[in-house]
Scaffold this active site. Structure first.
Site, PDB file in Angstrom:
ATOM      1  CB  SER A 139      34.573  22.054  48.267  1.00 36.61           C
ATOM      2  OG  SER A 139      34.062  21.857  46.912  1.00 36.61           O
ATOM      3  CG  HIS A 176      35.303  21.588  52.644  1.00 35.24           C
ATOM      4  ND1 HIS A 176      36.339  22.379  52.368  1.00 35.24           N
ATOM      5  CD2 HIS A 176      35.503  20.604  51.541  1.00 35.24           C
ATOM      6  CE1 HIS A 176      36.972  22.143  51.120  1.00 35.24           C
ATOM      7  NE2 HIS A 176      36.498  20.926  50.652  1.00 35.24           N
ATOM      8  CD  GLU A 188      37.006  25.616  54.758  1.00 40.66           C
ATOM      9  OE1 GLU A 188      37.602  26.506  54.675  1.00 40.66           O
ATOM     10  OE2 GLU A 188      36.903  24.816  53.981  1.00 40.66           O
ATOM     11  CG  ASN A 226      38.111  24.540  47.513  1.00 41.19           C
ATOM     12  OD1 ASN A 226      39.363  24.110  47.158  1.00 41.19           O
ATOM     13  ND2 ASN A 226      37.375  23.843  47.813  1.00 41.19           N
TER      14      ASN A 226
END
Length: 320
Positions: A139, A176, A188, A226
């Site tokens: 991530s 992700h 993602e 993130n």
């Protein structure tokens, strides 16, 4: 774009179990190999998967036949079983077994630590076929770095700049998924600098087959998701740490005032405070921008073993 015939998932935690489940149930990958170095984690993870499938059947979301078929496509691999099935009893027996079983795509879902992931990618590049896709569910960690580690797994005679090295690095990509994987609708996809177009399209096709919408991000610290989310959560923890507001008022403000389904502190508890800290540290180390400095309180809570829902401590404690 052809889907993998044999998918390997490395890591039987929440993310690995979820990825294995959607790959088998939604994408209907014929064989899904699930590896974890801790056999008890595989047992725990598969028990959780069985509960998820039973819940879907009870709600009419999945037929009992489809649930049984999906569970039957998942095969667990442990370090002990891998060692017994290979001629060399060493730490890479698991990777050799994945290769011998014909894995043509791997999704790594191990702990969010660069050194751990680099070791895994070195082993995968050495032991899997040269056209197997090597994907990470990271991530925040650089896909370009993981691709470089994969080339290192081929030995010192292979340069990252020559054609063989570039070909190896070109099959590394980020996929992700979001927690909980069976519920969240997004994947993602992140290409590293070396990722080939074919690898990128194969990763996208796999995510779509798993029932996900796909977004693409450049390989920057935290990617899109993130790089936006973790500073927000970190700022909420700093707000608690400074005594600006109580835990409940911080979460209430974002839920009722901003329409968020849960407050930032509750979300951090759900994600896992150790994961939040690891990602925030990656953002800070990757950019050296002070705005990404992890909250002192977040670090103290991880040091105390208070990791959120996964450790049974589901409420932030105010030290202010």
């Amino acid at each position: 774009m052809a889907l993998p015939r044999v998918l390997s998932v490395i890591g039987a935690g929440q993310m690995g179990i979820g990825i294995a489940l959607v790959a088998s149930l939604r994408a209907k990958i014929p064989t899904v190999l699930l590896y974890d170095r801790d056999p008890s984690q595989i047992t725990k993870g598969l028990e959780f998967m069985d509960k998820l499938l039973a819940k879907d059947v009870s709600k009419g979301k999945t037929s009992e036949d489809d649930a049984k078929a999906a569970r039957g496509r998942i095969i667990s691999i442990t370090s002990s079983s891998a060692s017994s099935s290979t001629s060399n009893n060493d730490e890479f027996g698991w990777a050799r077994e994945l290769g011998e079983r014909g894995s043509d795509m791997v999704v790594e879902a191990a702990s969010e630590r660069l050194s751990i992931k680099e070791g895994i990618f070195r082993a995968l590049a050495k032991n899997l076929s040269k056209d197997a896709v090597l994907a990470s569910n990271t991530s925040s960690i650089s896909i370009t770095k993981l691709a470089g580690a994969a080339v290192e797994g081929l030995g010192s005679t292979i340069s990252k700049a020559n054609e063989e090295g570039k070909s190896c690095a070109g099959r590394v990509v980020g996929v992700h998924f979001f927690n909980p994987v069976p519920v969240m609708k997004l994947c993602e996809v992140i290409p590293g600098l070396q990722t080939s177009e074919v690898t990128l399209e194969r990763a996208k096709a796999f995510a779509v087959a798993c029932g996900k919408e796909v977004s693409t991000s450049k390989d920057v610290p935290g990617f899109v998701s993130n790089a936006l989310l973790m500073p927000f959560l970190n700022e909420a923890i700093m707000c608690l740490e400074s005594g600006t507001a109580t835990r409940d008022d911080i979460d209430k403000t974002l839920r009722l005032g901003m329409g968020h389904p849960m407050g930032p502190l509750q979300l951090a508890d759900f994600i896992g405070l150790d994961t939040c800290l690891a990602i925030q540290e990656t953002l800070y180390e990757g950019t050296r921008d002070s705005k990404y400095r992890p909250s002192v309180l977040l670090g103290r809570m991880v040091d105390a073993g208070w990791l959120g829902k996964k450790s049974g401590v589901v409420e932030f404690i105010s030290f202010a």
